[in-house]
Scaffold this active site. Structure first.
Site, PDB file in Angstrom:
ATOM      1  N   HIS A 206      -5.487 -21.815  10.551  1.00  0.00           N
ATOM      2  CA  HIS A 206      -6.841 -22.241  10.154  1.00  0.00           C
ATOM      3  C   HIS A 206      -7.580 -21.117   9.427  1.00  0.00           C
ATOM      4  CE1 HIS A 206     -10.899 -23.583   9.933  1.00  0.00           C
ATOM      5  NE2 HIS A 206     -11.228 -22.423  10.456  1.00  0.00           N
TER       6      HIS A 206
ATOM      7  N   GLN B 113     -11.715   6.948  -4.944  1.00  0.00           N
ATOM      8  CA  GLN B 113     -12.246   7.418  -3.664  1.00  0.00           C
ATOM      9  C   GLN B 113     -13.606   8.077  -3.904  1.00  0.00           C
ATOM     10  OE1 GLN B 113     -11.316   6.867  -0.684  1.00  0.00           O
ATOM     11  NE2 GLN B 113      -9.158   6.231  -0.764  1.00  0.00           N
TER      12      GLN B 113
ATOM     13  N   ASP C  20       0.873  -1.173   0.000  1.00  0.00           N
ATOM     14  CA  ASP C  20       0.000   0.000   0.000  1.00  0.00           C
ATOM     15  C   ASP C  20       0.913   1.227   0.000  1.00  0.00           C
ATOM     16  OD1 ASP C  20       1.027   0.192   2.539  1.00  0.00           O
ATOM     17  OD2 ASP C  20      -0.863  -0.144   3.573  1.00  0.00           O
TER      18      ASP C  20
ATOM     19  N   GLY D 224      -0.808   5.734   2.920  1.00  0.00           N
ATOM     20  CA  GLY D 224      -1.830   6.758   3.142  1.00  0.00           C
ATOM     21  C   GLY D 224      -2.766   6.409   4.286  1.00  0.00           C
ATOM     22  N   PHE D 225      -3.312   5.226   4.243  1.00  0.00           N
ATOM     23  CA  PHE D 225      -4.293   4.827   5.247  1.00  0.00           C
ATOM     24  C   PHE D 225      -3.708   4.893   6.655  1.00  0.00           C
ATOM     25  CE2 PHE D 225      -6.657   1.665   7.759  1.00  0.00           C
ATOM     26  CZ  PHE D 225      -7.939   2.161   7.606  1.00  0.00           C
TER      27      PHE D 225
ATOM     28  N   ASP E 259      -7.772  -7.748   0.291  1.00  0.00           N
ATOM     29  CA  ASP E 259      -6.882  -7.930   1.433  1.00  0.00           C
ATOM     30  C   ASP E 259      -7.677  -7.562   2.665  1.00  0.00           C
ATOM     31  OD1 ASP E 259      -6.595  -4.846   1.059  1.00  0.00           O
ATOM     32  OD2 ASP E 259      -5.655  -5.263   2.982  1.00  0.00           O
TER      33      ASP E 259
ATOM     34  N   CYS F 104      -6.826 -28.215  11.885  1.00  0.00           N
ATOM     35  CA  CYS F 104      -8.027 -29.059  11.972  1.00  0.00           C
ATOM     36  C   CYS F 104      -7.691 -30.551  11.880  1.00  0.00           C
ATOM     37  CB  CYS F 104      -9.028 -28.661  10.895  1.00  0.00           C
ATOM     38  SG  CYS F 104      -9.751 -27.041  11.217  1.00  0.00           S
TER      39      CYS F 104
ATOM     40  N   CYS G 225      -6.975 -28.165   6.980  1.00  0.00           N
ATOM     41  CA  CYS G 225      -5.740 -27.485   7.357  1.00  0.00           C
ATOM     42  C   CYS G 225      -5.019 -28.260   8.460  1.00  0.00           C
ATOM     43  CB  CYS G 225      -6.020 -26.052   7.804  1.00  0.00           C
ATOM     44  SG  CYS G 225      -6.537 -25.870   9.523  1.00  0.00           S
TER      45      CYS G 225
ATOM     46  N   GLY H 251     -11.331   3.415   0.608  1.00  0.00           N
ATOM     47  CA  GLY H 251     -12.214   4.183   1.478  1.00  0.00           C
ATOM     48  C   GLY H 251     -13.514   3.488   1.837  1.00  0.00           C
TER      49      GLY H 251
ATOM     50  N   CYS I 218     -12.692 -28.716   7.230  1.00  0.00           N
ATOM     51  CA  CYS I 218     -11.415 -28.091   6.857  1.00  0.00           C
ATOM     52  C   CYS I 218     -10.285 -29.115   6.888  1.00  0.00           C
ATOM     53  CB  CYS I 218     -11.130 -26.930   7.809  1.00  0.00           C
ATOM     54  SG  CYS I 218      -9.568 -26.098   7.501  1.00  0.00           S
TER      55      CYS I 218
HETATM   56 ZN   LIG Z   1      -8.779 -25.694   9.616  1.00  0.00          ZN
END
Ligand SMILES: [Zn+2]
Length: 390
Positions: free
Chosen positions: A351, A205, A97, A100-101, A282, A325, A322, A232, A320
């Site tokens: 996860h 914006q 980025d 600015g933010f 994001d 899990c 992952c 924004g 899941c």
């Molecule tokens: Zn998971």
């Protein structure tokens, strides 16, 4: 020299009345299948996760924060290490980025003039000055694959006059950012450019005002960037206002260029906004909430602190696959969280990232098979099944 950045739309949703599309972004550090979610790696690290695990979860790109990296360890130090990719040991695409933010939200005593923004570091109180040109230079030293223009962010709610002033100033700043990038491409001078193939995205914006958003789209597209972001939003406006602005803005942006919705959102936001034509996302939600014990699942959200999980031997999400899990129970994760063990934050983060990135993979699959609309309806029904834990 131009940018080797390329975006190709491969397919579009064929069912339902929606603008979902499948694409490929080619960058100097590899390709990104879109729609894509970018985990946030503020300080050059996705909080509580190793790069290896971020890759295993399915991330093709991460986001770095210019404001944080500029303050610490410094963009010049990073450039001397060969750029952000080399410095942090991540060889895939990175988007930065513009800072600015954070300048408007995190730094204190921020003073804005036409020239730029003067602010005080939240770390040591030192005063700094960001101009549009300077944020381009800083991102050139970082060497991200996609850099963002410097824009003026406003709080919600904002008056129409404030939103219009900030939007028009952002357009003027965007033009200065583009000019500076062209200068760096032809003659970088003393600036150590870490990634000559860096692309630059403009930012639309205009707050919650549809006509200001339209004006911003026209003016920003007229400058000409490799892609466009919708900025924004997700700052406190009602959710239907956000979806309306996203849909309206995305439909007016060039069809053959990527569209990035900045800073949103929830799993539901991803699906709703893909349907409105957004390609890149994001958000800190999956990582930040993981560290606070909130887990996203195919049935909704659960708060691992809740007493009802004390003796629950099920995985976080039985659907899941992952690492968390496959190996651990809700009871164990609750114990780790309450004991303040770092492994708790790490396992929760793993996860949540897997859930977000798997959701994006399923979205892409559904667009490919022409079943996005069905997927969208089932997903939204499913994620609201679990009553949200207190
Ligand atoms: Zn998971």
């Amino acid at each position: 020299m131009g940018s080797p950045f390329r975006f190709t739309v491969r397919d579009a949703a064929r069912d339902g009345n929606c603008a979902a599309r499948l694409g490929v972004c080619e960058t100097p550090h590899g390709v990104i299948q879109t729609p894509a979610f970018m985990p946030v790696g503020t300080q050059g690290s996705v909080k509580a996760a190793l790069h290896r695990d971020v890759i295993d979860a399915g991330a093709e790109i991460i986001l770095g924060n210019t404001y944080h990296l500029f303050l610490r360890p410094g963009d010049e130090l990073i450039a001397r290490r060969g750029g952000l990719h080399r410095f942090i040991g991540w060889d895939r695409p990175i988007l930065t980025d513009s800072g600015g933010f954070q300048v408007f939200s995190l730094a204190s005593r921020c003073v804005i003039t036409e020239d730029g923004a003067e602010f005080q570091s939240h770390i040591d109180g030192a005063r700094h000055h960001f101009t549009p040109e300077r944020t381009v230079d800083v991102q050139a030293r970082l060497g991200s694959d996609i850099a963002m223009v410097f824009d003026q962010c406003i709080a919600f709610p904002a008056s129409r006059d404030d939103a219009a002033d900030a939007m028009r100033r952002s357009v003027r700043w965007a033009a200065r950012c583009r000019t500076r990038l062209h200068e760096l491409r032809s003659n970088p001078g003393p600036v150590l450019v870490s990634n000559p193939g860096q692309a630059q995205f403009g930012i639309v914006q205009g707050g919650a005002f549809a006509d200001l958003r339209d004006e911003s789209v026209d003016a920003t597209v007229a400058i000409g960037f490799e892609g466009y972001a919708i900025g924004g939003l997700s700052v406190g406006e009602p959710i239907d206002v956000m979806y309306d602005i996203v849909g309206r803005t995305a439909s007016r942006l060039p069809a053959n260029q990527p569209r990035y919705l900045m800073g949103a959102g929830t799993p539901e936001d991803l699906v709703h906004c893909v349907a409105r034509g957004v390609d890149l996302f994001d958000c800190v939600l999956p990582t930040r909430n993981a560290r606070n014990g909130q887990l996203f699942t195919s049935q909704g959200r659960l708060n691992i602190k809740n007493a009802k999980y004390a003796e629950d031997d099920q995985p976080v999400d039985p659907a899941c696959r992952c690492y968390t899990c496959r190996h651990h129970s809700r009871a164990y994760l609750r114990h780790l969280h309450l004991a303040g063990e770092m492994a708790g934050g790490a396992l929760n983060t793993l996860h949540n990232l897997a859930f977000y990135l798997d959701t994006m993979r399923r979205i892409r699959e559904a667009i490919t098979f022409g079943t996005f609309d069905t997927f969208r309806q089932e997903f939204l029904r499913s994620v609201s099944r679990l009553p949200v834990d207190s």
